[in-house]
Design an enzyme around this catalytic site. Structure first.
Site, PDB file in Angstrom:
ATOM      1  N   ARG A   1       0.817  -1.217   0.000  1.00 52.25           N
ATOM      2  CA  ARG A   1       0.000   0.000   0.000  1.00 52.25           C
ATOM      3  C   ARG A   1       0.849   1.266   0.000  1.00 52.25           C
ATOM      4  O   ARG A   1       0.483   2.277   0.609  1.00 52.25           O
ATOM      5  CB  ARG A   1      -0.967   0.020   1.197  1.00 52.25           C
ATOM      6  CG  ARG A   1      -2.071  -1.021   1.110  1.00 52.25           C
ATOM      7  CD  ARG A   1      -3.103  -0.787   2.196  1.00 52.25           C
ATOM      8  NE  ARG A   1      -3.997  -1.943   2.312  1.00 52.25           N
ATOM      9  CZ  ARG A   1      -4.550  -2.361   3.448  1.00 52.25           C
ATOM     10  NH1 ARG A   1      -4.297  -1.714   4.574  1.00 52.25           N
ATOM     11  NH2 ARG A   1      -5.340  -3.396   3.471  1.00 52.25           N
TER      12      ARG A   1
ATOM     13  N   ARG B   1      -3.802   6.567   0.865  1.00 52.91           N
ATOM     14  CA  ARG B   1      -4.393   7.755   1.468  1.00 52.91           C
ATOM     15  C   ARG B   1      -3.445   8.559   2.353  1.00 52.91           C
ATOM     16  O   ARG B   1      -3.739   9.702   2.693  1.00 52.91           O
ATOM     17  CB  ARG B   1      -5.629   7.350   2.298  1.00 52.91           C
ATOM     18  CG  ARG B   1      -6.822   6.939   1.441  1.00 52.91           C
ATOM     19  CD  ARG B   1      -7.969   6.486   2.300  1.00 52.91           C
ATOM     20  NE  ARG B   1      -7.706   5.181   2.905  1.00 52.91           N
ATOM     21  CZ  ARG B   1      -8.465   4.630   3.860  1.00 52.91           C
ATOM     22  NH1 ARG B   1      -9.515   5.286   4.314  1.00 52.91           N
ATOM     23  NH2 ARG B   1      -8.171   3.441   4.336  1.00 52.91           N
TER      24      ARG B   1
ATOM     25  N   ARG C   1      -7.511  10.738  -6.181  1.00 57.09           N
ATOM     26  CA  ARG C   1      -8.717   9.959  -5.853  1.00 57.09           C
ATOM     27  C   ARG C   1      -9.953  10.836  -5.989  1.00 57.09           C
ATOM     28  O   ARG C   1     -10.983  10.414  -6.526  1.00 57.09           O
ATOM     29  CB  ARG C   1      -8.565   9.408  -4.432  1.00 57.09           C
ATOM     30  CG  ARG C   1      -9.849   8.935  -3.741  1.00 57.09           C
ATOM     31  CD  ARG C   1     -10.398   7.658  -4.343  1.00 57.09           C
ATOM     32  NE  ARG C   1     -11.512   7.179  -3.554  1.00 57.09           N
ATOM     33  CZ  ARG C   1     -12.733   7.716  -3.575  1.00 57.09           C
ATOM     34  NH1 ARG C   1     -12.977   8.747  -4.357  1.00 57.09           N
ATOM     35  NH2 ARG C   1     -13.701   7.215  -2.828  1.00 57.09           N
TER      36      ARG C   1
ATOM     37  N   ASP D   1      -7.168  -3.363  -6.918  1.00 51.47           N
ATOM     38  CA  ASP D   1      -7.752  -3.914  -5.705  1.00 51.47           C
ATOM     39  C   ASP D   1      -8.012  -5.398  -5.911  1.00 51.47           C
ATOM     40  O   ASP D   1      -8.253  -5.835  -7.049  1.00 51.47           O
ATOM     41  CB  ASP D   1      -9.057  -3.196  -5.357  1.00 51.47           C
ATOM     42  CG  ASP D   1      -9.547  -3.541  -3.954  1.00 51.47           C
ATOM     43  OD1 ASP D   1      -9.055  -2.913  -2.989  1.00 51.47           O
ATOM     44  OD2 ASP D   1     -10.382  -4.449  -3.816  1.00 51.47           O
TER      45      ASP D   1
ATOM     46  N   TYR E   1     -14.849 -12.405   0.762  1.00 49.88           N
ATOM     47  CA  TYR E   1     -15.604 -11.191   0.485  1.00 49.88           C
ATOM     48  C   TYR E   1     -16.828 -11.504  -0.386  1.00 49.88           C
ATOM     49  O   TYR E   1     -17.904 -10.941  -0.177  1.00 49.88           O
ATOM     50  CB  TYR E   1     -14.727 -10.168  -0.222  1.00 49.88           C
ATOM     51  CG  TYR E   1     -13.705  -9.513   0.670  1.00 49.88           C
ATOM     52  CD1 TYR E   1     -14.022  -8.380   1.414  1.00 49.88           C
ATOM     53  CD2 TYR E   1     -12.415 -10.022   0.770  1.00 49.88           C
ATOM     54  CE1 TYR E   1     -13.078  -7.781   2.233  1.00 49.88           C
ATOM     55  CE2 TYR E   1     -11.470  -9.420   1.596  1.00 49.88           C
ATOM     56  CZ  TYR E   1     -11.806  -8.306   2.324  1.00 49.88           C
ATOM     57  OH  TYR E   1     -10.875  -7.717   3.145  1.00 49.88           O
TER      58      TYR E   1
END
Length: 352
Positions: free
Chosen positions: A33, A37, A46, A83, A159
């Site tokens: 990562r 952010r 973004r 992702d 998921y």
């Protein structure tokens, strides 16, 4: 269809040296990562994209956020910005990212739900991801390696079945217990599609592949063998048959004592170690003819200071002379000060 893009002189990429049997000092470094952010430039891009999935499927912007940490820190490898849920989204499952809540999917809870998945329909969305890879290989300096990736079948399935992330992956585990043959069909779909996805990333320019099994640690040993080791082994075998020179890194997060079995049974070229993996165990894994990366605690990168410096020095000392890539035990967290990442890189680069 994306044309195959191979850039010249891959042997100049120091990131690849450990996979060629070399121990180098200081070790290569990248961080899970590393685009995200914690960087103000990422947040701006973004916002420009409009949503997380729109960012993933915009090759120009996805390439830009991939390059941002390379410009800042000069990491030895860039990792494709995407992702792990690109795969179910491309298969036709409804995937969305709710602000402040993470991913939400329309759950598939039994064999009947598998009819909603269409492996033949993945080409368009996979093609956009591969266009990003192709752009990156053209824009990156020749000495910077490019990592492609996907989620491992077990983790992606959790998921897809649960409809979101969960602390115990109970929905997927329950389906696997009550109807193992039906759950196997879901895993088989994910294996097949993920191999095609990763293979297309290599053709577009990826030098290395990583398979993220973030929830591997939730399974008991017999279930771990079936749902983590076996699917990964099949993927590695098929990918090596197609691309024998491309290293594959596995990340069975939380696997603990089962990590050595994972390494030997799957045939991965590298293993990523989570924060709970002791340095002595990392050294033992290294003896299995595998490159080892990890295990710096991402929270130390938030705290910074002397504690970060000490742990960096401990890892470097423990892995000196070994085939080691410096990395975190999991991904960078949003509160991480960018200056702490710079401090980390400077300390590693100064090591001898």
């Amino acid at each position: 269809m994306v044309a195959e893009a191979r850039s010249p002189s891959p042997t100049t990429r120091r990131f690849l040296a450990p996979f060629h049997g070399q121990s180098i000092s200081p070790p290569p470094i990248w961080l899970m990562r590393q685009a995200g952010r914690y960087l103000p430039e990422y947040r701006a891009t973004r916002e420009e994209a409009g949503s997380f999935l729109k960012l993933c499927y915009n090759p120009k912007l996805a390439a830009e956020v991939t390059l941002q940490p390379i410009r800042r820190y000069g990491f030895d490898a860039a990792i494709l910005f995407a992702d792990i849920l690109i795969v179910p989204d491309a298969l036709g499952q409804d995937v969305r990212f709710e602000t402040g809540e993470g991913p939400r999917l329309d759950p598939i809870t039994d064999q009947a739900g598998l009819k909603r998945l269409d492996p033949a329909a993945t080409g368009e969305k996979f093609g956009l991801i591969c266009e990003t890879v192709q752009r990156l290989r053209q824009d990156l300096a020749v000495e910077t390696a490019l990592i492609g990736f996907c989620g491992a079948p077990w983790t992606v399935a959790t998921y897809m079945v649960g409809g979101k992330g969960s602390p115990d992956q109970a929905d997927a585990r329950s389906w696997a217990y009550r109807d193992p043959d039906g759950f196997q069909k879901l895993i088989d779909i994910l294996v097949e599609v993920s191999v095609e996805y990763l293979s297309s990333q290599v053709k577009a320019g990826a030098d290395v592949l990583q398979i993220f099994d973030s929830w591997a640690g939730s399974l008991p040993d017999n279930e771990f063998a079936r749902w983590v080791i076996d699917p990964t082994r099949v993927m590695v075998e098929q990918l090596k048959a197609r691309h024998p020179g491309v290293p594959i890194i596995g990340f069975p997060r939380g696997a603990g004592a089962s990590t050595a079995e994972f390494v030997t049974a799957t045939g991965v070229d590298g293993v990523s170690c989570d924060t709970a993996m002791p340095l002595c165990a990392m050294r033992e894994l290294n003896e299995l003819d595998v490159v080892v990366q990890g295990n710096l605690d991402p929270l130390l990168l938030v705290s910074g200071g002397a504690a970060l410096d000490r742990r960096v020095d401990e890892i470097l000392a423990a892995m000196k002379g070994r085939r080691h890539i410096f990395n975190l035990g999991h991904g960078i967290t949003p509160p991480t000060p960018p200056e702490n990442v710079a401090r980390l890189v400077e300390r590693i680069r100064a090591a001898t």
